[in-house]
Design a protein around this motif. Structure first.
Motif, PDB file in Angstrom:
ATOM      1  N   ILE A 187       0.836  -1.207   0.000  1.00 25.39           N
ATOM      2  CA  ILE A 187       0.000   0.000   0.000  1.00 25.39           C
ATOM      3  C   ILE A 187       0.870   1.256   0.000  1.00 25.39           C
ATOM      4  N   LYS A 188       1.965   1.224   0.768  1.00 22.75           N
ATOM      5  CA  LYS A 188       2.870   2.376   0.790  1.00 22.75           C
ATOM      6  C   LYS A 188       3.492   2.604  -0.583  1.00 22.75           C
ATOM      7  N   GLU A 214       0.806   4.150  -2.858  1.00 16.98           N
ATOM      8  CA  GLU A 214       0.589   5.572  -2.581  1.00 16.98           C
ATOM      9  C   GLU A 214       1.780   6.412  -3.052  1.00 16.98           C
ATOM     10  N   LEU A 259       1.192   6.763  -6.718  1.00 16.79           N
ATOM     11  CA  LEU A 259       0.077   7.651  -7.060  1.00 16.79           C
ATOM     12  C   LEU A 259       0.402   9.105  -6.762  1.00 16.79           C
ATOM     13  N   TYR A 260       1.152   9.351  -5.672  1.00 18.20           N
ATOM     14  CA  TYR A 260       1.528  10.721  -5.316  1.00 18.20           C
ATOM     15  C   TYR A 260       2.829  11.162  -5.990  1.00 18.20           C
ATOM     16  N   HIS A 305      -7.214   1.360  -5.034  1.00 16.41           N
ATOM     17  CA  HIS A 305      -6.709   2.315  -4.038  1.00 16.41           C
ATOM     18  C   HIS A 305      -6.909   3.749  -4.517  1.00 16.41           C
ATOM     19  N   LEU A 306      -6.770   3.968  -5.823  1.00 18.86           N
ATOM     20  CA  LEU A 306      -7.011   5.298  -6.375  1.00 18.86           C
ATOM     21  C   LEU A 306      -8.474   5.698  -6.165  1.00 18.86           C
ATOM     22  N   LEU A 313      -8.913   6.664  -2.512  1.00 16.62           N
ATOM     23  CA  LEU A 313      -8.400   8.006  -2.197  1.00 16.62           C
ATOM     24  C   LEU A 313      -9.328   9.088  -2.732  1.00 16.62           C
TER      25      LEU A 313
END
Length: 365
Positions: free
Chosen positions: A8-9, A12, A15-16, A44-45, A48
């Protein structure tokens, strides 16, 4: 659990855009090679985005609360009692603020509905139907169309199957393809040719993400087929191109013709074509052919409440599934035909030559 948190990290960070260029490239290559990872990134997107929408709604509620607290209710009441009716003066004095607040509220509501898919649920009432043939359902509800799908070869008798579909040859030495949903959960699978002969097959490879299943004939009575007359197209086909299919929606081979109506399948699925062609339960796993006798896809389903909207897995993804088969799991070499002998024939002649390579798939649970 720790590995899931680490994943997950990484997602993210991707994505970031907190990864380096090299890490971004490596991660994108992993997504392309791993459908499960790609699905987690997309999910996950969406998660968010939902959090962001929720925060916007909360900010709106806080703004409206502050607006209400700033109103001098007592002074407003006295002023309204001396003049025009209260609702008229209130509206005139605060109509700009109310209009802004209402616009923001409506916009936030629309964003929330769109992001959670509520509009799609309301407007897209039609659904995707896999075209596996339920033999028991046909017996109960369509007595006028009942066909006893018992197959009798010269040396054995096969009981009626529970489900049926279509499959077609990948090679002359006994390898075939059908849809994964046709054979999913099967205890045993048989195929039947256009002469009524049945042969036992084994499922040697599945790719659920492409809805592909590779079968191998393991029956001692089976004799190798003649060289395949068709090839498998690697490039994309064109919108509006004439196409046809041959399959077993009943216990005899059925031909259907149409045209390619969209480059993507149901819901924008990029691994499939949409075709305007008549298909029914039992057509799943049949070949989708172009005018030159190339296989351009594998029929997989249709859209309910929409006339002529059928779907076919693109042949390019069939070839990718074949490439992914572990070679040590094959008892015989699986070689894809590269010579097309159908191109010079008209449609009727093509169909006659094709029928020996297309089979009814019979599934027993």
């Amino acid at each position: 659990m720790s590995s899931e948190l680490a994943l997950i990290k990484r997602i993210e960070a991707y994505l970031y855009q907190e990864m380096s260029d090299e890490e971004m490239i490596q991660f994108e290559q992993e997504r392309a090679a791993n459908p499960a990872l790609d699905s987690k990134v997309v999910a996950h997107l969406d998660f968010l985005k939902s959090l962001k929408n929720y925060g916007e709604v909360q900010d709106l509620k806080s703004s409206m609360k502050n607006f209400h607290q700033q109103l001098d209710i007592v002074a407003l009441k006295e002023e309204l009692q001396e003049k025009e009716p209260a609702f008229v003066i209130f509206f005139r004095k605060y109509k700009r603020n109310l209009a802004v607040a209402a616009s923001v509220a409506i916009l936030a509501t629309l964003i929330t509905l769109i992001s959670t898919g509520q509009f799609r649920k309301a407007s897209n009432s039609s659904t995707y139907n896999a075209l596996k043939r339920d033999m028991e359902s046909i017996k109960k509800s369509q007595n006028a169309l009942i066909r006893n799908i018992n197959s009798k070869s010269p040396n054995k008798e096969i009981a009626p199957s529970q489900f049926g579909g279509t499959g077609f040859a990948l090679s002359s030495n006994g390898y075939l393809v059908t849809n994964y949903h046709v054979v999913q959960g099967a205890d045993s699978v048989y195929i039947q040719n256009n002469k009524g002969e049945s042969f036992k097959v084994q499922t040697i490879y599945i790719d659920p993400s492409y809805d592909i299943a590779i079968l191998q004939i393991v029956d001692p009575l089976f004799e190798s087929l003649s060289p395949l007359p068709y090839t498998f197209k690697k490039s994309s086909s064109d919108l509006g191109e004439d196409v046809y299919t041959i399959g077993y929606p009943r216990d005899e081979v059925v031909y259907g013709k149409g045209y390619l109506s969209a480059q993507t399948g149901f819901g924008g699925d990029s691994i499939a074509y949409q075709v305007s062609i008549p298909v029914n339960p039992g057509n799943s796993g049949g070949p989708l052919m172009d005018n030159r006798g190339n296989v351009i896809g594998v029929i997989s389903g249709k859209q309910t409440q929409v006339d002529g909207a059928a779907f076919a897995i693109k042949s390019d993804y069939l070839l990718k599934a074949i490439e992914n088969i572990p070679q040590d799991s094959l008892k015989k070499k699986l070689k894809i035909n590269s010579k097309n002998s159908l191109a010079s024939f008209n449609r009727t002649q093509q169909i006659k030559k094709m029928q020996d390579y297309i089979f009814m798939v019979k599934v027993y649970n």
